[in-house]
Design a protein around this motif. Structure first.
Motif, PDB file in Angstrom:
ATOM      1  N   ILE A 359     -38.397  -0.248  26.067  1.00 26.98           N
ATOM      2  CA  ILE A 359     -37.871  -0.995  24.910  1.00 26.98           C
ATOM      3  C   ILE A 359     -37.014  -2.164  25.377  1.00 26.98           C
ATOM      4  CG2 ILE A 359     -36.335  -0.820  22.924  1.00 26.98           C
ATOM      5  CD1 ILE A 359     -37.335   2.073  22.582  1.00 26.98           C
ATOM      6  N   MET A 360     -36.161  -1.915  26.370  1.00 24.49           N
ATOM      7  CA  MET A 360     -35.319  -3.000  26.878  1.00 24.49           C
ATOM      8  C   MET A 360     -36.181  -4.099  27.519  1.00 24.49           C
ATOM      9  SD  MET A 360     -32.176  -0.819  28.559  1.00 24.49           S
ATOM     10  CE  MET A 360     -31.386  -2.308  29.100  1.00 24.49           C
ATOM     11  N   TYR A 361     -37.220  -3.689  28.232  1.00 20.75           N
ATOM     12  CA  TYR A 361     -38.091  -4.683  28.868  1.00 20.75           C
ATOM     13  C   TYR A 361     -38.780  -5.551  27.828  1.00 20.75           C
ATOM     14  CZ  TYR A 361     -42.228  -6.539  31.176  1.00 20.75           C
ATOM     15  OH  TYR A 361     -43.220  -7.365  31.632  1.00 20.75           O
ATOM     16  N   VAL A 362     -39.304  -4.921  26.774  1.00 15.17           N
ATOM     17  CA  VAL A 362     -39.985  -5.694  25.724  1.00 15.17           C
ATOM     18  C   VAL A 362     -39.018  -6.616  25.027  1.00 15.17           C
ATOM     19  CG1 VAL A 362     -41.194  -5.478  23.519  1.00 15.17           C
ATOM     20  CG2 VAL A 362     -41.772  -3.950  25.428  1.00 15.17           C
ATOM     21  N   THR A 363     -37.782  -6.106  24.757  1.00  6.97           N
ATOM     22  CA  THR A 363     -36.792  -6.937  24.056  1.00  6.97           C
ATOM     23  C   THR A 363     -36.413  -8.144  24.895  1.00  6.97           C
ATOM     24  OG1 THR A 363     -35.946  -4.969  22.962  1.00  6.97           O
ATOM     25  CG2 THR A 363     -34.521  -6.920  22.966  1.00  6.97           C
ATOM     26  N   LEU A 364     -36.128  -7.924  26.151  1.00  6.59           N
ATOM     27  CA  LEU A 364     -35.747  -9.038  27.016  1.00  6.59           C
ATOM     28  C   LEU A 364     -36.895 -10.014  27.203  1.00  6.59           C
ATOM     29  CD1 LEU A 364     -33.706  -7.119  29.759  1.00  6.59           C
ATOM     30  CD2 LEU A 364     -32.821  -8.621  27.947  1.00  6.59           C
ATOM     31  N   ARG A 365     -38.099  -9.525  27.284  1.00  4.01           N
ATOM     32  CA  ARG A 365     -39.248 -10.405  27.463  1.00  4.01           C
ATOM     33  C   ARG A 365     -39.452 -11.300  26.248  1.00  4.01           C
ATOM     34  NH1 ARG A 365     -45.493  -8.525  28.614  1.00  4.01           N
ATOM     35  NH2 ARG A 365     -46.343 -10.630  28.812  1.00  4.01           N
ATOM     36  N   ASN A 366     -39.306 -10.745  25.043  1.00  8.41           N
ATOM     37  CA  ASN A 366     -39.475 -11.551  23.825  1.00  8.41           C
ATOM     38  C   ASN A 366     -38.387 -12.602  23.717  1.00  8.41           C
ATOM     39  OD1 ASN A 366     -41.716 -10.080  23.152  1.00  8.41           O
ATOM     40  ND2 ASN A 366     -40.618  -8.659  21.774  1.00  8.41           N
ATOM     41  N   ALA A 367     -37.147 -12.164  24.090  1.00 10.91           N
ATOM     42  CA  ALA A 367     -36.052 -13.150  24.006  1.00 10.91           C
ATOM     43  C   ALA A 367     -36.270 -14.278  24.990  1.00 10.91           C
ATOM     44  CB  ALA A 367     -34.720 -12.445  24.269  1.00 10.91           C
ATOM     45  N   GLN A 370     -39.075 -16.680  23.638  1.00 11.72           N
ATOM     46  CA  GLN A 370     -38.673 -17.574  22.551  1.00 11.72           C
ATOM     47  C   GLN A 370     -37.830 -18.717  23.080  1.00 11.72           C
ATOM     48  OE1 GLN A 370     -36.788 -15.204  19.580  1.00 11.72           O
ATOM     49  NE2 GLN A 370     -38.700 -14.117  19.011  1.00 11.72           N
TER      50      GLN A 370
END
Length: 425
Positions: A359-367, A370
């Protein structure tokens, strides 16, 4: 003369009832009486021994013993024993003899009618008298605490060891004695007293040994005096026990089903004679007959068990020896074989950690993505431009779709046409 004939007739009649003579009346009622011999032997050489013979009725005797003791005569054979005296009473005879050489001396006696020398014996008796050149006696061990097991005594409790000299004729009345003791645990002592007190501090089986020496002066045939000495060796075996102070239990408290479990019992005290155990849902004492006793020879015992059902259990253990008994308990928790607490917790923690990391990896990747889109509107590479922009018109069906994508991806791009300003002169 007439009285003698009557006595002879009564003797012959009683002889027939008791099995003597050649009478044809022998049968189930024959030999209704027998001689009983008693002696105060064994004895040492030179000491006087008493031997007695008396009439007794057999178990199925139906005749009363005659009242006239002068109807019968006792005949003794005691060689090589030396006869010192002989006395006769009603239907009994006693002799006193002395043995000058050691050995097992046979002594026999038979009874006949007083005035019927040709008649067969009315009754017979036989015994063997042991004569030894050593002292005769025995060791007696006593203790205040009475134990129900033969030759068993308590440690750390005083024992009384006594030597009892067998001297019914008071042969050693002028002798002086010396006693050498060996208690079997390394302790030795010499006393002039035949009674000693001793305290064993450890458990085990020990043999008490005694060497007794008797010495006295005796007048010799040549009117001189000489010292006479006799010795004797005696021993007694005894087992020292100790009360059970408790049971130490060594074993797991957590186990899974269908796994063999071993529990070690360490008994604090003397080895118990028996021990037994049983699984219960609660730790409660065992009642009599509730478990099967198992004999135990040492101070350690291993019990094994395989659990088939999960749950909470309690080993209820009882041990006892001849002195005391004790109880002990051991709780254990049984888990199903497919779910061990440690094995179950580790995968769960690992799965949760992996999910959080994803979850942290996906969140950081999306941020990060963008941010890159905002700061770098142009594609980072020519290939991406070629795929997404240059090749776009060829992949889409209409130019309108292409323009829509361009607006979405490049919202900050200027319009495709410019307004033309006109000036008038």
């Amino acid at each position: 003369m007439e009285r003698t004939s009557v006595s002879k007739e009564r003797a012959v009649q009683w002889e027939r009832h008791s099995g003597g003579g050649d009478s044809k009346e022998k049968g189930p009622e024959a030999r209704l009486y027998e001689l009983r011999l008693t002696t105060d032997g064994p004895a040492t050489t030179g000491a006087e021994v008493t031997i007695s013979a008396s009439f007794v009725a057999r178990a199925n005797g139906s005749l009363a013993l005659p009242a006239d003791a002068h109807l019968y005569r006792f005949h003794w054979i005691h060689t090589p024993l030396v006869l010192t005296s002989k006395t006769e009473k009603a239907l009994s005879s006693t002799i006193r003899v002395v043995g000058n050489v050691p050995g097992d001396m046979p002594v026999s006696v038979w009874v006949t009618a007083a005035n019927c020398w040709m008649c067969q014996p009315v009754a017979r008796g036989f015994t063997v008298l042991p004569i030894t050149e050593f002292l005769v006696g025995d060791l007696v061990i006593t203790q205040n605490s009475s134990l129900p097991w033969p030759s068993s005594y308590l440690t750390k409790t005083t024992l009384q060891v006594s030597f009892l000299l067998h001297d019914p004729s008071n042969f050693f009345k002028s002798a002086s004695f010396l006693y050498s003791w060996d208690f079997g645990d390394g302790t030795q002592m010499v006393t002039e007293n035949p009674v000693v007190h001793y305290n064993y501090s450890i458990i085990g089986t020990f043999t008490v040994k005694l060497k007794a020496v008797a010495e006295w002066e005796q007048v010799k045939p040549d009117a001189g005096k000489g010292t006479v000495q006799k010795t004797g060796d005696f021993s007694a075996s005894l087992q020292l026990q100790e009360t059970l102070r408790g049971i130490q239990v060594w074993g797991p408290t957590l186990i899974q089903t269908f796994q063999k479990m071993t529990v070690t019992l360490n008994f604090l005290g003397s080895p118990p004679l028996t021990t037994c155990w049983r699984l219960k849902p609660e730790c409660l004492p065992l009642e009599e007959g509730e478990c099967h006793p198992v004999p135990v020879a040492g101070t350690t015992y291993n019990l094994t068990h395989t659990f088939r059902d999960p749950g909470d259990y309690c080993f209820s253990i009882r041990a006892e020896n001849v002195i005391s008994k004790t109880h002990q308990y051991h709780r254990i928790q049984v888990w199903p074989s497919s779910i061990q607490p440690a094995v179950f917790a580790f995968p769960c923690a690992t799965l949760i950690t992996v999910m959080l990391a994803f979850i942290m990896y996906v969140t950081l990747r999306n941020a990060t993505r963008q941010k890159d889109m905002v700061e770098n509107p142009e594609p980072p590479s020519g290939v991406r431009c070629c795929c997404q922009v240059c090749c776009g018109p060829f992949l889409l069906e209409t130019p309108a779709e292409y323009l829509e994508i361009v607006r979405e991806n490049h919202g900050l791009l200027p319009p495709l046409y410019k307004s033309i300003k006109t000036y008038t002169v």
